[in-house]
Design an enzyme around this catalytic site. Structure first.
Site, PDB file in Angstrom:
ATOM      1  N   GLU A  17     -16.655  66.939 -20.254  1.00  0.00           N
ATOM      2  CA  GLU A  17     -16.015  65.681 -19.478  1.00  0.00           C
ATOM      3  C   GLU A  17     -17.611  65.827 -17.784  1.00  0.00           C
ATOM      4  OE1 GLU A  17     -16.350  62.572 -16.422  1.00  0.00           O
ATOM      5  OE2 GLU A  17     -16.309  62.323 -18.545  1.00  0.00           O
TER       6      GLU A  17
ATOM      7  N   ASP B  42     -17.835  59.259 -25.812  1.00  0.00           N
ATOM      8  CA  ASP B  42     -17.889  57.276 -25.411  1.00  0.00           C
ATOM      9  C   ASP B  42     -19.078  57.512 -23.950  1.00  0.00           C
ATOM     10  OD1 ASP B  42     -17.302  54.906 -24.473  1.00  0.00           O
ATOM     11  OD2 ASP B  42     -15.147  55.997 -23.524  1.00  0.00           O
TER      12      ASP B  42
ATOM     13  N   ASP C  70     -22.660  68.920 -17.444  1.00  0.00           N
ATOM     14  CA  ASP C  70     -23.108  68.096 -16.877  1.00  0.00           C
ATOM     15  C   ASP C  70     -24.138  67.762 -18.465  1.00  0.00           C
ATOM     16  OD1 ASP C  70     -25.055  65.996 -16.851  1.00  0.00           O
ATOM     17  OD2 ASP C  70     -26.447  67.555 -15.084  1.00  0.00           O
TER      18      ASP C  70
ATOM     19  N   CYS D  81     -20.885  51.080 -24.123  1.00  0.00           N
ATOM     20  CA  CYS D  81     -20.290  49.623 -23.493  1.00  0.00           C
ATOM     21  C   CYS D  81     -21.701  49.187 -23.770  1.00  0.00           C
ATOM     22  CB  CYS D  81     -19.575  50.174 -21.826  1.00  0.00           C
ATOM     23  SG  CYS D  81     -20.691  51.084 -21.630  1.00  0.00           S
TER      24      CYS D  81
ATOM     25  N   GLN E 120     -10.278  51.447 -18.813  1.00  0.00           N
ATOM     26  CA  GLN E 120     -11.043  50.194 -19.110  1.00  0.00           C
ATOM     27  C   GLN E 120     -10.429  48.961 -18.821  1.00  0.00           C
ATOM     28  OE1 GLN E 120     -13.919  49.422 -20.536  1.00  0.00           O
ATOM     29  NE2 GLN E 120     -14.102  51.491 -22.205  1.00  0.00           N
TER      30      GLN E 120
ATOM     31  N   PHE F  98     -18.232  63.210 -22.989  1.00  0.00           N
ATOM     32  CA  PHE F  98     -17.779  61.854 -21.954  1.00  0.00           C
ATOM     33  C   PHE F  98     -16.162  61.975 -22.516  1.00  0.00           C
ATOM     34  CE2 PHE F  98     -22.115  61.441 -23.386  1.00  0.00           C
ATOM     35  CZ  PHE F  98     -23.095  61.878 -22.320  1.00  0.00           C
TER      36      PHE F  98
ATOM     37  N   ASN G 158      -8.578  59.658 -22.412  1.00  0.00           N
ATOM     38  CA  ASN G 158      -8.133  58.161 -22.893  1.00  0.00           C
ATOM     39  C   ASN G 158      -8.441  58.185 -24.748  1.00  0.00           C
ATOM     40  OD1 ASN G 158      -7.739  55.215 -22.421  1.00  0.00           O
ATOM     41  ND2 ASN G 158     -10.027  55.274 -24.074  1.00  0.00           N
TER      42      ASN G 158
END
Length: 237
Positions: free
Chosen positions: A121, A168, A147, A194, A71, A100, A105
């Site tokens: 991920e 996320d 995936d 986002c 970020q 994700f 993070n």
């Protein structure tokens, strides 16, 4: 703090070019990298320092490469991680599914809470960086590469139930993985997004199709002077 600058080059720089770039980097406290092709072609120009940041403002330190996703707004990003963990409220021994996960993070703060974290991920490099970051911080979590837009229902990390979940996803959202996530029956889900539009769509799926209730929601001005915001929602069964 120092920065890193990746310069995309279409032709091999001359010695004069390289000297000018290095001088620019020295003047602005930037480490320089050259990118001659795809992301895998990024190489340092001269000596470079390790890039690292704290995900939540604590002593945790995550290392990252100049082309990894992090970020851009550090203070808001740290507040976001603290808020997500406050809403999720993991307790020692809780099983947590994180989707994700990136390079850790949320994974590192979750693991530090004492929860048993399974992080998933899609990018191989981020999985490797995530595992390395946990090890460097003396933490443990299970990391899988998968995936999440074409989920495998037989994946080992989907063959159990979880107490909690955190996701996320990118702007496209998490629609494809939601049925599999719901089958693991976490009692509480924190969804960080986002793009409020895909969060709203996915909230409808979790509520109408999978029996969850939207308990809290909010936005964070991660990108001042733009129309983009980071959003977060809490769901409970």
């Amino acid at each position: 703090d120092h920065g890193a600058l990746v310069v995309r080059v279409m032709e091999e720089p001359t010695e004069a070019d390289r000297a000018a770039l290095l001088a620019f980097g020295a003047a602005h406290d930037l480490d320089l990298y050259l990118q001659r092709g795809g992301p895998d072609s990024i190489t340092p120009l001269g000596e470079v320092r390790t890039l690292r940041y704290s995900p939540d403002g604590s002593g945790l330190q995550l290392e990252f490469a100049p082309n990894d996703f992090v970020q851009i707004n550090g203070p808001v990003a740290q507040a976001m991680v603290r808020q997500a963990l406050d809403w999720l409220a993991p307790q020692p021994g809780d099983t947590v599914l994180e989707l994700f996960a990136g390079l850790g993070n949320f994974t590192a703060p979750l693991a530090r809470s004492g929860a048993q974290v399974t992080a998933v991920e899609g990018e191989t490099a981020l999985v490797e960086h995530g595992r390395d970051n946990l090890r460097r911080n003396g933490l443990e979590a299970r990391y899988f590469r998968a995936d999440l837009f074409q989920p495998d229902e037989h994946a080992p990390w989907l063959q159990q139930r979880y107490d909690l979940a955190l996701l996320d996803p990118p702007r496209s959202g998490a629609r494809e993985i939601l049925p599999a996530l719901a089958r693991t029956r976490p009692r509480r889900i924190v969804y960080v997004s986002c793009h409020p539009g895909t969060l709203a769509r996915d909230a409808g799926i979790l509520v109408r199709e999978h029996g969850y209730h939207l308990r809290r929601a909010g936005v964070m001005d991660m990108f001042p002077h733009t129309a983009h915001v980071e959003s977060m929602a809490l769901f409970e069964i």
